[in-house]
Design an enzyme around this catalytic site. Sequence first.
Site, PDB file in Angstrom:
ATOM      1  CB  THR A 120      -8.759  33.166  64.782  1.00  0.00           C
ATOM      2  OG1 THR A 120      -8.599  32.068  65.897  1.00  0.00           O
ATOM      3  CG2 THR A 120     -10.023  33.837  64.770  1.00  0.00           C
TER       4      THR A 120
ATOM      5  CB  SER B 289      -6.107  34.299  73.249  1.00  0.00           C
ATOM      6  OG  SER B 289      -6.107  35.220  72.499  1.00  0.00           O
TER       7      SER B 289
ATOM      8  CD  GLN C 147      -6.458  33.133  68.499  1.00  0.00           C
ATOM      9  OE1 GLN C 147      -6.208  33.564  69.560  1.00  0.00           O
ATOM     10  NE2 GLN C 147      -6.636  33.804  67.576  1.00  0.00           N
TER      11      GLN C 147
ATOM     12  CE1 TYR D 124      -8.045  36.366  66.239  1.00  0.00           C
ATOM     13  CE2 TYR D 124      -7.119  37.362  68.322  1.00  0.00           C
ATOM     14  CZ  TYR D 124      -8.124  36.816  67.542  1.00  0.00           C
ATOM     15  OH  TYR D 124      -9.380  37.021  68.233  1.00  0.00           O
TER      16      TYR D 124
ATOM     17  CE  LYS E 243     -12.393  30.333  68.252  1.00  0.00           C
ATOM     18  NZ  LYS E 243     -12.721  31.667  68.174  1.00  0.00           N
TER      19      LYS E 243
ATOM     20  NE  ARG F 199     -15.842  39.131  71.951  1.00  0.00           N
ATOM     21  CZ  ARG F 199     -15.882  39.675  72.849  1.00  0.00           C
ATOM     22  NH1 ARG F 199     -16.838  39.499  73.548  1.00  0.00           N
ATOM     23  NH2 ARG F 199     -14.905  40.587  73.341  1.00  0.00           N
TER      24      ARG F 199
ATOM     25  CG  HIS G   7     -14.670  35.907  67.122  1.00  0.00           C
ATOM     26  ND1 HIS G   7     -13.343  35.584  66.384  1.00  0.00           N
ATOM     27  CD2 HIS G   7     -14.106  36.581  68.147  1.00  0.00           C
ATOM     28  CE1 HIS G   7     -12.234  36.180  67.004  1.00  0.00           C
ATOM     29  NE2 HIS G   7     -12.714  36.843  68.299  1.00  0.00           N
TER      30      HIS G   7
ATOM     31  CE1 TYR H 117     -12.376  42.074  74.761  1.00  0.00           C
ATOM     32  CE2 TYR H 117     -12.088  40.624  76.789  1.00  0.00           C
ATOM     33  CZ  TYR H 117     -11.989  41.166  75.424  1.00  0.00           C
ATOM     34  OH  TYR H 117     -10.987  40.329  74.798  1.00  0.00           O
TER      35      TYR H 117
ATOM     36  NE  ARG I 144     -15.871  43.397  71.597  1.00  0.00           N
ATOM     37  CZ  ARG I 144     -14.482  43.161  71.379  1.00  0.00           C
ATOM     38  NH1 ARG I 144     -14.693  42.146  70.185  1.00  0.00           N
ATOM     39  NH2 ARG I 144     -13.675  43.194  71.889  1.00  0.00           N
TER      40      ARG I 144
HETATM   41  C1  LIG Z   1     -14.169  37.838  75.666  1.00  0.00           C
HETATM   42  C2  LIG Z   1     -13.690  37.120  74.559  1.00  0.00           C
HETATM   43  C3  LIG Z   1     -12.494  37.266  73.854  1.00  0.00           C
HETATM   44  C4  LIG Z   1     -12.270  36.474  72.929  1.00  0.00           C
HETATM   45  N1  LIG Z   1     -11.118  36.401  72.420  1.00  0.00           N
HETATM   46  C5  LIG Z   1     -10.743  35.466  71.283  1.00  0.00           C
HETATM   47  C6  LIG Z   1      -9.310  35.376  70.786  1.00  0.00           C
HETATM   48  O1  LIG Z   1      -8.302  36.147  71.589  1.00  0.00           O
HETATM   49  N2  LIG Z   1      -9.161  34.551  69.573  1.00  0.00           N
HETATM   50  C7  LIG Z   1     -10.210  33.920  69.144  1.00  0.00           C
HETATM   51  O2  LIG Z   1      -9.994  33.254  68.234  1.00  0.00           O
HETATM   52  N3  LIG Z   1     -11.262  33.995  69.622  1.00  0.00           N
HETATM   53  C8  LIG Z   1     -11.712  34.824  70.649  1.00  0.00           C
HETATM   54  N4  LIG Z   1     -13.047  34.940  70.896  1.00  0.00           N
HETATM   55  C9  LIG Z   1     -14.110  33.860  70.552  1.00  0.00           C
HETATM   56  C10 LIG Z   1     -13.903  32.562  71.395  1.00  0.00           C
HETATM   57  O3  LIG Z   1     -12.777  31.925  71.095  1.00  0.00           O
HETATM   58  C11 LIG Z   1     -15.216  31.880  70.889  1.00  0.00           C
HETATM   59  O4  LIG Z   1     -15.349  31.589  69.679  1.00  0.00           O
HETATM   60  C12 LIG Z   1     -16.643  32.135  71.679  1.00  0.00           C
HETATM   61  O5  LIG Z   1     -16.383  32.937  72.782  1.00  0.00           O
HETATM   62  C13 LIG Z   1     -17.601  31.174  71.428  1.00  0.00           C
HETATM   63  O6  LIG Z   1     -18.827  31.681  71.951  1.00  0.00           O
HETATM   64  P1  LIG Z   1     -19.326  31.536  73.419  1.00  0.00           P
HETATM   65  O7  LIG Z   1     -18.603  32.634  74.376  1.00  0.00           O
HETATM   66  O8  LIG Z   1     -20.765  32.076  73.412  1.00  0.00           O
HETATM   67  O9  LIG Z   1     -19.081  30.163  73.797  1.00  0.00           O
HETATM   68  C14 LIG Z   1     -13.217  35.495  72.246  1.00  0.00           C
HETATM   69  C15 LIG Z   1     -14.373  35.603  73.033  1.00  0.00           C
HETATM   70  C16 LIG Z   1     -14.860  36.239  73.939  1.00  0.00           C
HETATM   71  C17 LIG Z   1     -16.287  36.167  74.400  1.00  0.00           C
END
Ligand SMILES: Cc1cc2nc3c(=O)[nH]c(=O)nc-3n(C[C@H](O)[C@H](O)[C@H](O)COP(=O)(O)O)c2cc1C
Length: 394
Positions: free
Chosen positions: A156, A107, A128, A130, A252, A279, A276, A25, A165
Site C-alpha cells: 500500500t 492487512s 498487504q 504497510y 495499491k 479515507r 483507500h 470507522y 476522519r
Molecule cells: C475500515 C477500513 C479499513 C481499511 N484498512 C486498510 C488497510 O489496513 N490497508 C489497506 O491497504 N487498505 C485499507 N483500507 C482500504 C481498502 O483496502 C480499500 O482500498 C477500500 O475499502 C475500497 O473502497 P470501498 O470500501 O469503498 O470498496 C481500509 C478501508 C476501510 C473501509
Amino acid sequence: MKPLCDVHDYQQLAKRRIPRMFMDYVDCGSWTESTYRRNASDFSKVLLRQRVAVDMSNRSLATTLVGKDYALPFALAPIGILGMMHADGEILAARAAERAGIPFTLSTMSVCSIEQVAKATTQPFWFQLYVMRDREFAGRLIDRAKAAGCSALVLTLDLQILGQRHKDIRNGLSTPPRFTPDHVYQVLTRPRWALQMLGTRNHSFGNIVGHAASATGMRSAAHWAAGQMYLELNWNDVEWIKQRWGGKLILKGILDEEDARLAVESGADAIVVSNHGGRQMDSAPSTISMLPAIVDAVKGRIEVHLDGGVRSGQDALKALCLGARGVWLGRAFVYGLAARGQQGVSEVIEIVRKELDTSMAMSGERFVTKVGHHNLSSVPAALMAERHAVPEST
Ligand SMILES: Cc1cc2nc3c(=O)[nH]c(=O)nc-3n(C[C@H](O)[C@H](O)[C@H](O)COP(=O)(O)O)c2cc1C
C-alpha cells in the site's frame, strides 16, 4: 427478518449488529468525505449497453489475477482491524473468499495474524504490507508472509501519513478502546457482538504483538504503530521490497497516470487504482473516473485492478468494461461480515457475483474476460469532464 437483497441491506443490518464506533470507522471518509461519496456516486455516471437476442448460455466469470486462476474477477481488499467487526473476522472472511474461489487480502493491521489465517485456510491468500520506519520489522513481515505461503504481496502506497476522519475523533475511537460510558452503552446494546468478542482471544494487532520489540499488548502495539509512519517511502523502497519478497507484487493506491507509469517501471505485476476508499486525500478524484486514463497510460504493460465504491455487480462490470482486470470489494464484504459473519461475506460475494453475471448476460457477453468499452452505452464523458477542464500542466 426481511430478505437481504443487496449490499445496502447488509449495510443496514451491520449497523444494527456492531457498536456504532466500529460502524462509523467503516462508513467514513477523510475530512468532508467528498472522495468517499464520489467513489460510489461516479459509478452511476457510467451506463451499460443493453443487447438482445444474443446467445447468453454457458457464461463464465473465471479469470486470472497475477498469474493465478480464480472463479471470479474479485478480490477482498485489506481492511484493518477486521477482527473487530466480527470475532476472528480475518479468518472468517478468508474462508468465505476461499469458498468463492477468490483471493483474500490480509492487512498488516489485522487482528488475526498471518500465521493464524494460514492455519485456518487451505488456499494461499494475499498479504498487504504497510512499510514502517522499522525496516527490519517490515522485512520480517515479508518473510512471514512468504513462510505462510501467501501468493501475492500487496504494497500500500497511499498511507504514509493519515487523512483525518472526523467520525473517529468524535466517537473517541482509539486503540485500545477507552470505554467511555457511551462506548459501554454501544457495546451493551449489541450483546451478540459482545458475546462473540468474549468468545475469542483475538483482540489485538496479531501481526505486531510479540513481533515488534516494544509491542507486548494492544496498547503498546498501537503506540508502536503510531510512531512508525514512514514518511520517506519512495520507489527505491519498492525495489528493496520487491527483492526481499521475490514473488508477485501488487501496488495499491495508484490514482495518477504518472504514478502508474512509474509502477510499470518498478517491475510490479499489478496496480490497484485506489484512493483507500476515500479515507486519505479528500477532493481526490473517484477511482472509476481515473481508471480509463490509467489503463491508457500503462498500455497493457501491467495488470490493472480497481477498488473504491464498488457496491454491486453492475459497478464491477463497469470497472471491468473500463479496463480493470480485477475488482476489489472493500466495505461491501465488511458489511456482510459485520451482519452475519462468514455466511454474510459469502452471501455478499454471491449477490455481487449474480449481479455481475446477469448484467454481463444482458450486455450480450458470455465471458468476463471479453467485456470492454463496447459494452458501455457511451464513452463516460460526464465522468471525465472535471479532469478535462483542468489545463495541462507545463
Ligand atoms: C475500515 C477500513 C479499513 C481499511 N484498512 C486498510 C488497510 O489496513 N490497508 C489497506 O491497504 N487498505 C485499507 N483500507 C482500504 C481498502 O483496502 C480499500 O482500498 C477500500 O475499502 C475500497 O473502497 P470501498 O470500501 O469503498 O470498496 C481500509 C478501508 C476501510 C473501509
